[in-house]
Enzyme design. Structure first.
Site, short mmCIF file in Angstrom:
data_model
loop_
_atom_site.label_atom_id
_atom_site.label_comp_id
_atom_site.label_asym_id
_atom_site.label_seq_id
_atom_site.Cartn_x
_atom_site.Cartn_y
_atom_site.Cartn_z
N ASN A 1 0.81 -1.24 0.01
CA ASN A 1 0.01 0.06 -0.08
C ASN A 1 0.79 1.10 0.16
O ASN A 1 1.51 1.40 0.95
CB ASN A 1 -0.92 -0.12 1.42
CG ASN A 1 -1.56 1.11 1.29
OD1 ASN A 1 -1.72 1.85 0.52
ND2 ASN A 1 -2.75 1.09 2.49
N VAL A 2 0.78 2.14 -1.04
CA VAL A 2 1.73 3.00 -1.11
C VAL A 2 1.51 4.30 0.05
O VAL A 2 2.42 5.05 0.24
CB VAL A 2 1.63 3.82 -2.60
CG1 VAL A 2 2.20 3.10 -3.65
CG2 VAL A 2 0.38 4.38 -2.73
N ASN B 1 2.74 5.61 -9.56
CA ASN B 1 1.39 5.58 -10.55
C ASN B 1 0.25 5.30 -9.60
O ASN B 1 -0.81 5.62 -10.04
CB ASN B 1 1.64 4.42 -11.51
CG ASN B 1 0.14 4.21 -12.12
OD1 ASN B 1 -0.30 4.95 -13.14
ND2 ASN B 1 -0.36 3.07 -11.80
N SER C 1 -2.57 14.06 -13.61
CA SER C 1 -3.82 14.08 -14.21
C SER C 1 -4.08 15.59 -15.00
O SER C 1 -3.55 16.63 -14.37
CB SER C 1 -4.64 13.55 -13.46
OG SER C 1 -5.97 14.00 -13.86
N TYR D 1 -9.73 14.48 -5.22
CA TYR D 1 -8.43 13.82 -6.38
C TYR D 1 -7.70 15.09 -7.09
O TYR D 1 -6.66 15.19 -7.36
CB TYR D 1 -9.40 13.10 -7.72
CG TYR D 1 -8.45 12.51 -8.65
CD1 TYR D 1 -7.98 11.47 -8.48
CD2 TYR D 1 -8.63 13.12 -9.88
CE1 TYR D 1 -7.27 10.86 -9.54
CE2 TYR D 1 -8.05 12.44 -10.96
CZ TYR D 1 -7.33 11.38 -10.76
OH TYR D 1 -6.48 10.87 -11.77
N ALA D 2 -8.72 15.96 -7.45
CA ALA D 2 -7.80 17.18 -7.96
C ALA D 2 -6.99 17.96 -6.90
O ALA D 2 -5.91 18.42 -7.55
CB ALA D 2 -9.05 18.31 -8.19
N SER E 1 -5.08 16.34 -4.72
CA SER E 1 -4.06 15.34 -4.75
C SER E 1 -3.19 15.72 -6.17
O SER E 1 -2.01 15.80 -5.73
CB SER E 1 -4.63 13.90 -4.70
OG SER E 1 -4.96 13.54 -5.73
N LYS E 2 -3.79 15.77 -7.16
CA LYS E 2 -2.83 15.83 -8.41
C LYS E 2 -2.42 17.24 -8.40
O LYS E 2 -1.19 17.53 -8.92
CB LYS E 2 -4.09 15.48 -9.56
CG LYS E 2 -4.17 14.28 -9.75
CD LYS E 2 -3.11 13.28 -9.60
CE LYS E 2 -3.65 11.77 -9.94
NZ LYS E 2 -2.76 10.61 -9.57
N ILE F 1 -8.29 8.16 -19.77
CA ILE F 1 -7.62 6.86 -20.34
C ILE F 1 -8.55 5.73 -19.98
O ILE F 1 -9.17 5.46 -18.87
CB ILE F 1 -6.41 6.79 -19.76
CG1 ILE F 1 -5.51 8.08 -20.04
CG2 ILE F 1 -5.54 5.51 -20.36
CD1 ILE F 1 -5.24 8.52 -21.38
N1 LIG Z 1 -7.33 6.42 -16.25
C1 LIG Z 1 -7.40 7.95 -16.23
O1 LIG Z 1 -8.21 8.46 -17.11
C2 LIG Z 1 -6.65 8.60 -15.79
C3 LIG Z 1 -6.24 9.86 -15.88
C4 LIG Z 1 -5.56 10.69 -15.47
C5 LIG Z 1 -4.54 10.23 -14.46
N2 LIG Z 1 -4.90 8.97 -14.22
C6 LIG Z 1 -3.74 8.38 -13.07
O2 LIG Z 1 -3.17 7.06 -13.34
C7 LIG Z 1 -2.93 6.26 -12.33
C8 LIG Z 1 -3.51 4.98 -12.62
O3 LIG Z 1 -5.07 4.96 -12.99
P1 LIG Z 1 -5.64 4.10 -13.53
O4 LIG Z 1 -6.49 4.68 -14.55
O5 LIG Z 1 -4.71 2.80 -14.21
O6 LIG Z 1 -6.44 3.26 -12.38
P2 LIG Z 1 -6.88 1.89 -12.17
O7 LIG Z 1 -7.96 1.85 -11.16
O8 LIG Z 1 -7.14 1.23 -13.23
O9 LIG Z 1 -5.76 1.18 -11.46
C9 LIG Z 1 -4.93 1.78 -10.33
C10 LIG Z 1 -4.27 0.63 -9.45
O10 LIG Z 1 -3.92 1.26 -8.36
C11 LIG Z 1 -3.81 0.55 -7.32
N3 LIG Z 1 -3.92 1.08 -5.95
C12 LIG Z 1 -5.04 1.75 -5.71
N4 LIG Z 1 -4.58 2.28 -4.29
C13 LIG Z 1 -3.51 1.64 -4.04
C14 LIG Z 1 -2.73 1.87 -2.75
N5 LIG Z 1 -3.13 2.56 -1.75
N6 LIG Z 1 -1.48 1.37 -3.00
C15 LIG Z 1 -1.00 0.64 -4.02
N7 LIG Z 1 -1.79 0.43 -5.28
C16 LIG Z 1 -2.93 1.06 -5.06
C17 LIG Z 1 -5.25 -0.48 -7.63
O11 LIG Z 1 -5.36 -1.70 -7.00
C18 LIG Z 1 -4.91 -0.69 -9.12
O12 LIG Z 1 -4.49 -1.78 -9.65
C19 LIG Z 1 -3.69 7.04 -11.03
O13 LIG Z 1 -2.57 8.03 -10.40
C20 LIG Z 1 -4.66 8.02 -11.74
O14 LIG Z 1 -4.95 9.14 -10.92
C21 LIG Z 1 -5.67 8.31 -14.63
#
Ligand SMILES: NC(=O)c1ccc[n+]([C@@H]2O[C@H](COP(=O)([O-])OP(=O)(O)OC[C@H]3O[C@@H](n4cnc5c(N)ncnc54)[C@H](O)[C@@H]3O)[C@@H](O)[C@H]2O)c1
Length: 259
Positions: free
Chosen positions: A61-62, A88, A141, A154-155, A157-158, A187
């Site tokens: 857990n990060v 990530n 993001s 979320y906003a 945090s980013k 995405i």
């Molecule tokens: N998908 C998008 O449109 C998008 C856009 C901008 C930014 N992001 C960012 O990209 C990153 C990945 O997003 P994604 O879309 O692949 O999401 P996702 O939900 O598909 O995957 C996120 C992963 O992080 C893991 N995770 C969650 N909490 C955790 C914790 N406390 N410790 C370790 N792992 C943990 C989850 O189990 C999951 O496998 C995130 O930081 C997200 O904010 C995503």
């Protein structure tokens, strides 16, 4: 194969963008340690990616410093060093700003911002101990800049991650460590399915603000990560690069002509 022989660690890599980064790195000759809080998903992803010669997993857990330290320690134990750290892991929750509880605030900031901070610290300490050099990439993001009230925590945090990236870049430049961020638009991952595309109307609203006319693929973020990790990006530090299909530059909405 510009990254051939490098060693990388990626958090939140059981699925989505983190998993795509792991795949891209493996294809590019990188040895990779992937981490996630979802042990089952992490195991399934490792099995799917294959490559027992170049891939290791660590459940963690990060939001817990010891778990992030353990990820870096595993990269060193298994592959001898750490060259690339991808912070990530992230979560998003839809919530009216007036209803956000202290627990929810702490959860999102704890994972998205504090977790990335732990990753920056742990990676930088290792990179300095091995003589300097290396790249730290934070997954930000478009919400670092855009205001979507339903995603307030979320906003925040980013937005904080933007400054984490900037201050760490300046602090670590003397050690030849670059710190950069990637700020994707929409995405097509599970996160978007659960928090953004909550209805057909919500999806259409996102499309009306996406000149590219489609959501992005996780691999289209991974390719930016691979570029930033390489020496092709050797003079880029402290910046956030936005693969967003034109989202941030748009002023008016666009007619919805989806591809
Ligand atoms: N998908 C998008 O449109 C998008 C856009 C901008 C930014 N992001 C960012 O990209 C990153 C990945 O997003 P994604 O879309 O692949 O999401 P996702 O939900 O598909 O995957 C996120 C992963 O992080 C893991 N995770 C969650 N909490 C955790 C914790 N406390 N410790 C370790 N792992 C943990 C989850 O189990 C999951 O496998 C995130 O930081 C997200 O904010 C995503």
């Amino acid at each position: 194969m510009k990254l051939n022989g490098k060693v990388a660690a990626i958090t939140g890599a059981a699925r989505g963008i983190g998993k795509a980064c792991a795949k891209r790195f493996l294809d590019d000759g990188v040895k990779v340690v992937i981490s996630d809080v979802d042990a089952k998903g992490l195991g399934a992803t490792a099995a799917e990616l294959g490559r027992p010669d170049a891939l290791r997993t660590v459940v963690g857990n990060v939001a817990r410093r010891a778990d992030v330290d353990q990820l870096v320690a595993t990269a060193v134990k298994e592959f001898g060093r750490l060259d690339i750290m991808v912070n990530n892991a992230g979560v998003a929750r839809n919530r009216d700003i007036l209803e956000i509880t202290e627990e929810e605030f702490d959860e999102i900031i704890g994972i998205n911002l504090k977790g990335a901070f732990f990753g920056v610290q742990a990676a930088a300490k290792q990179m300095i101990a091995q003589g300097g050099g290396g790249v730290i990439i934070n997954m930000s993001s478009v919400n670092a800049l855009l205001a979507i009230p339903a995603l307030a925590t979320y906003a925040m945090s980013k937005g904080g991650m933007k400054q984490l990236t900037s201050v760490a870049a300046v602090a670590l430049a003397p050690h030849n460590i670059r710190v950069v961020a990637v700020g994707p638009g929409t995405i097509l991952t599970d996160m978007v399915a659960s928090s953004i595309y909550t209805s057909e109307d919500a999806r259409k609203t996102v499309m009306s603000r996406t000149p590219a006319g489609r959501g992005g693929e996780p691999s289209e973020v991974a390719s930016v990560v691979a570029f930033l990790a390489s020496d092709d990006a050797s003079y880029i530090t402290g910046q956030t690069i936005y693969p967003d299909g034109g989202r941030l530059i748009l002023n008016y909405t666009v007619p919805v002509k989806e591809k």
